[in-house]
Write an enzyme that holds these catalytic residues in place. Structure first.
Site, PDB file in Angstrom:
ATOM      1  N   HIS A 192       0.845  -1.191   0.000  1.00 32.49           N
ATOM      2  CA  HIS A 192       0.000   0.000   0.000  1.00 32.49           C
ATOM      3  C   HIS A 192       0.879   1.240   0.000  1.00 32.49           C
ATOM      4  O   HIS A 192       0.649   2.181  -0.755  1.00 32.49           O
ATOM      5  CB  HIS A 192      -0.908  -0.032   1.241  1.00 32.49           C
ATOM      6  CG  HIS A 192      -1.801   1.153   1.388  1.00 32.49           C
ATOM      7  ND1 HIS A 192      -1.353   2.354   1.890  1.00 32.49           N
ATOM      8  CD2 HIS A 192      -3.130   1.324   1.119  1.00 32.49           C
ATOM      9  CE1 HIS A 192      -2.366   3.230   1.918  1.00 32.49           C
ATOM     10  NE2 HIS A 192      -3.452   2.614   1.462  1.00 32.49           N
ATOM     11  N   GLY A 193       1.869   1.267   0.879  1.00 33.75           N
ATOM     12  CA  GLY A 193       2.859   2.332   0.889  1.00 33.75           C
ATOM     13  C   GLY A 193       2.567   3.488   1.831  1.00 33.75           C
ATOM     14  O   GLY A 193       3.452   4.305   2.105  1.00 33.75           O
ATOM     15  N   ASP A 194       1.343   3.594   2.326  1.00 29.89           N
ATOM     16  CA  ASP A 194       0.997   4.659   3.275  1.00 29.89           C
ATOM     17  C   ASP A 194      -0.067   4.127   4.232  1.00 29.89           C
ATOM     18  O   ASP A 194      -1.104   4.739   4.439  1.00 29.89           O
ATOM     19  CB  ASP A 194       0.486   5.890   2.519  1.00 29.89           C
ATOM     20  CG  ASP A 194       0.287   7.097   3.432  1.00 29.89           C
ATOM     21  OD1 ASP A 194       0.889   7.120   4.535  1.00 29.89           O
ATOM     22  OD2 ASP A 194      -0.475   8.011   3.062  1.00 29.89           O
ATOM     23  N   LEU A 195       0.225   2.975   4.806  1.00 26.35           N
ATOM     24  CA  LEU A 195      -0.785   2.257   5.585  1.00 26.35           C
ATOM     25  C   LEU A 195      -0.650   2.565   7.077  1.00 26.35           C
ATOM     26  O   LEU A 195       0.406   2.388   7.662  1.00 26.35           O
ATOM     27  CB  LEU A 195      -0.639   0.749   5.365  1.00 26.35           C
ATOM     28  CG  LEU A 195      -1.816  -0.105   5.833  1.00 26.35           C
ATOM     29  CD1 LEU A 195      -3.054   0.162   4.988  1.00 26.35           C
ATOM     30  CD2 LEU A 195      -1.463  -1.582   5.779  1.00 26.35           C
ATOM     31  N   HIS A 199      -6.079   4.948   7.449  1.00 25.82           N
ATOM     32  CA  HIS A 199      -6.411   4.466   6.103  1.00 25.82           C
ATOM     33  C   HIS A 199      -7.001   3.064   6.132  1.00 25.82           C
ATOM     34  O   HIS A 199      -7.223   2.465   5.077  1.00 25.82           O
ATOM     35  CB  HIS A 199      -5.160   4.482   5.210  1.00 25.82           C
ATOM     36  CG  HIS A 199      -4.710   5.861   4.865  1.00 25.82           C
ATOM     37  ND1 HIS A 199      -3.434   6.148   4.416  1.00 25.82           N
ATOM     38  CD2 HIS A 199      -5.363   7.053   4.898  1.00 25.82           C
ATOM     39  CE1 HIS A 199      -3.324   7.442   4.189  1.00 25.82           C
ATOM     40  NE2 HIS A 199      -4.488   8.012   4.481  1.00 25.82           N
TER      41      HIS A 199
END
Length: 294
Positions: A192-195, A199
């Site tokens: 995901h990269g920004d979890l 979120h």
């Protein structure tokens, strides 16, 4: 934009909204609105804050089309996706936590001590990180190999240092991290990269039911999907998530925990890189503070 402006924008996209709207201004790239149409359906609106987000929107649309085939939890189902408006029916649950946009006070929308949260989040992560590389390649999304990971961080460190500056303490920590061979994985996965909990959608009992904000999805170091959990739940919480993830079949290496800790510590560097990319004065000022030079 006024409510009337947004109604006109939505109508131009075939969506008829009532004037029952509320907004969250915390988004970096998008103004976020919550609205109701004339049939009573609740919608989430994302209105770009800049004119250069068209490519990002198209990329996120590809990411959503990919992940919805592999995840058992909900992801946004974009019904409208243009350079001026993104809109989708509201997911069934709220984020696990939310922040007040002015005071940054945290509100938990679930039982923060729920025994259901970590197992259900681990399940979603195992599904996410198991997405086949061929499927990612087919969508034309970014794929990083293990050998690409450190050069990316090193390049960002040099760029942020030259453009914004960085405290000696942080620079030394990041350099030590880069030089520590044993921390870095010898495999990559779709992330995901920004979890983090803001979120992750969960019901009041803490069962994860959805994940939002997919703009940073790509193949990379999967520790990035654990670092945000540590920021909210602490080191013990991170250990619990990694243990549950491994128990459910997730692929790990013996320094995943330490790597996730360092990824969390590198948040100011990531924000600094974003500030340099956008050249937004407010982000540059805030990034300098985080980097110890503000």
């Amino acid at each position: 934009m006024t409510i009337k402006d947004i109604q006109i924008l939505a109508e131009a996209h075939g969506l008829l909204l009532t004037d029952e709207m509320s907004f969250n201004e915390m988004g970096i790239d998008f103004k976020v609105g919550f609205a109701k149409d004339h049939d009573g359906q609740q919608w989430l609106l994302r209105i770009p804050r800049r004119n250069d987000l068209g490519d990002q929107i198209e990329k996120e649309k590809l990411i959503l089309n990919l992940v919805k085939k592999h995840l058992s939890v909900q992801v946004p189902d974009w019904k409208i996706a243009t350079s001026t408006l993104v809109a989708y029916p509201l997911l069934k649950d709220k984020p696990a936590l939310s922040f007040h946009e002015k005071t940054y006070e945290v509100t938990w929308n679930m039982d923060e001590h729920s025994p259901n949260y970590v197992p259900s989040l681990a399940k979603a992560l195992v599904e996410l990180h198991g997405i086949p590389a061929d499927d990612v390649l087919e969508k034309g999304l970014k794929i990083m190999k293990p050998a690409d990971l450190r050069p990316e961080i090193a390049a960002r460190l040099q760029l942020v240092k030259s453009e914004l500056g960085i405290s000696e303490e942080l620079e030394n920590r990041y350099q030590k991290w880069l030089d520590n061979d044993v921390l870095w994985p010898d495999f990559t996965a779709f992330i995901h990269g920004d979890l983090y909990a803001g979120h992750v959608m969960a019901n009041p009992e803490g069962v994860v039911s959805g994940i939002i904000d997919w703009s940073t999805g790509h193949v990379s170091d999967l520790s990035q999907d654990f670092s945000g959990h540590m920021t909210v739940f602490g080191e013990k919480g991170l250990q619990e998530l990694i243990s549950e993830y491994e128990k459910q079949g997730g692929r790990v290496w013996n320094r995943l925990y330490e790597q996730a800790v360092e990824r969390a510590a590198a948040a100011p560097l990531a924000y600094g890189f974003f500030a340099v990319e956008t050249q937004d004065v407010n982000h540059i000022t805030a990034a300098k503070t985080q980097l110890g030079v503000g």
